[in-house]
Write a protein that holds these residues in place. Structure first.
Motif, PDB file in Angstrom:
ATOM      1  N   ILE A  13       0.837  -1.203   0.000  1.00 18.76           N
ATOM      2  CA  ILE A  13       0.000   0.000   0.000  1.00 18.76           C
ATOM      3  C   ILE A  13       0.871   1.252   0.000  1.00 18.76           C
ATOM      4  O   ILE A  13       0.615   2.203  -0.746  1.00 18.76           O
ATOM      5  N   LEU A  14       1.919   1.271   0.831  1.00 26.40           N
ATOM      6  CA  LEU A  14       2.805   2.430   0.874  1.00 26.40           C
ATOM      7  C   LEU A  14       3.484   2.658  -0.471  1.00 26.40           C
ATOM      8  O   LEU A  14       3.622   3.802  -0.920  1.00 26.40           O
ATOM      9  N   ARG A  15       3.904   1.586  -1.110  1.00 24.69           N
ATOM     10  CA  ARG A  15       4.543   1.716  -2.429  1.00 24.69           C
ATOM     11  C   ARG A  15       3.573   2.281  -3.445  1.00 24.69           C
ATOM     12  O   ARG A  15       3.934   3.136  -4.260  1.00 24.69           O
ATOM     13  N   ARG A  16       2.324   1.819  -3.415  1.00 27.21           N
ATOM     14  CA  ARG A  16       1.328   2.333  -4.350  1.00 27.21           C
ATOM     15  C   ARG A  16       1.093   3.817  -4.129  1.00 27.21           C
ATOM     16  O   ARG A  16       1.020   4.596  -5.077  1.00 27.21           O
ATOM     17  N   CYS A  17       0.979   4.215  -2.864  1.00 26.74           N
ATOM     18  CA  CYS A  17       0.757   5.631  -2.539  1.00 26.74           C
ATOM     19  C   CYS A  17       1.951   6.479  -2.988  1.00 26.74           C
ATOM     20  O   CYS A  17       1.776   7.543  -3.587  1.00 26.74           O
ATOM     21  N   LEU A  52       4.347  10.405  -6.606  1.00 25.85           N
ATOM     22  CA  LEU A  52       5.450  10.726  -7.498  1.00 25.85           C
ATOM     23  C   LEU A  52       4.936  11.036  -8.896  1.00 25.85           C
ATOM     24  O   LEU A  52       5.372  12.007  -9.523  1.00 25.85           O
ATOM     25  N   CYS A  53       3.987  10.248  -9.383  1.00 29.00           N
ATOM     26  CA  CYS A  53       3.413  10.500 -10.709  1.00 29.00           C
ATOM     27  C   CYS A  53       2.716  11.856 -10.748  1.00 29.00           C
ATOM     28  O   CYS A  53       2.872  12.617 -11.700  1.00 29.00           O
ATOM     29  N   TRP A  54       1.936  12.166  -9.716  1.00 24.89           N
ATOM     30  CA  TRP A  54       1.262  13.456  -9.672  1.00 24.89           C
ATOM     31  C   TRP A  54       2.273  14.594  -9.634  1.00 24.89           C
ATOM     32  O   TRP A  54       2.090  15.617 -10.270  1.00 24.89           O
ATOM     33  N   TYR A  55       3.363  14.408  -8.891  1.00 24.24           N
ATOM     34  CA  TYR A  55       4.389  15.438  -8.776  1.00 24.24           C
ATOM     35  C   TYR A  55       5.052  15.672 -10.126  1.00 24.24           C
ATOM     36  O   TYR A  55       5.252  16.803 -10.556  1.00 24.24           O
ATOM     37  N   ILE A  56       5.364  14.576 -10.827  1.00 20.33           N
ATOM     38  CA  ILE A  56       6.012  14.694 -12.139  1.00 20.33           C
ATOM     39  C   ILE A  56       5.030  15.310 -13.138  1.00 20.33           C
ATOM     40  O   ILE A  56       5.428  16.170 -13.939  1.00 20.33           O
ATOM     41  N   GLN A  57       3.768  14.928 -13.123  1.00 20.19           N
ATOM     42  CA  GLN A  57       2.776  15.486 -14.032  1.00 20.19           C
ATOM     43  C   GLN A  57       2.608  16.989 -13.798  1.00 20.19           C
ATOM     44  O   GLN A  57       2.473  17.746 -14.725  1.00 20.19           O
ATOM     45  N   GLY A  58       2.642  17.394 -12.546  1.00 17.50           N
ATOM     46  CA  GLY A  58       2.474  18.812 -12.198  1.00 17.50           C
ATOM     47  C   GLY A  58       3.686  19.654 -12.575  1.00 17.50           C
ATOM     48  O   GLY A  58       3.605  20.877 -12.634  1.00 17.50           O
ATOM     49  N   ASP A  59       4.813  19.008 -12.822  1.00 13.23           N
ATOM     50  CA  ASP A  59       6.048  19.737 -13.173  1.00 13.23           C
ATOM     51  C   ASP A  59       5.950  20.389 -14.530  1.00 13.23           C
ATOM     52  O   ASP A  59       6.606  21.392 -14.784  1.00 13.23           O
TER      53      ASP A  59
END
Length: 47
Positions: free
Chosen positions: A30-34, A39-46
């Motif tokens: 679960i922690l890995r999925r979160c 991380l994906c949201w952070y990269i997308q927002g970049d």
């Protein structure tokens, strides 16, 4: 007599350990999925 007692408690200990390991693996999953989602949201927002 003592042998069978020790064997049954050994099985209970093994079962308890197995359930703890399973629980920890579920938490790590679960922690890995979160972390991956964040991380994906952070990269997308970049962009």
């Amino acid at each position: 007599m003592a042998e069978s007692k020790r064997g049954s408690s050994g099985r209970g200990f093994t079962r308890r350990c197995a359930s703890l390991v399973r629980e920890q693996r579920a938490r790590i999953y679960i922690l890995r999925r979160c972390a991956t989602m964040l991380l994906c949201w952070y990269i997308q927002g970049d962009d």
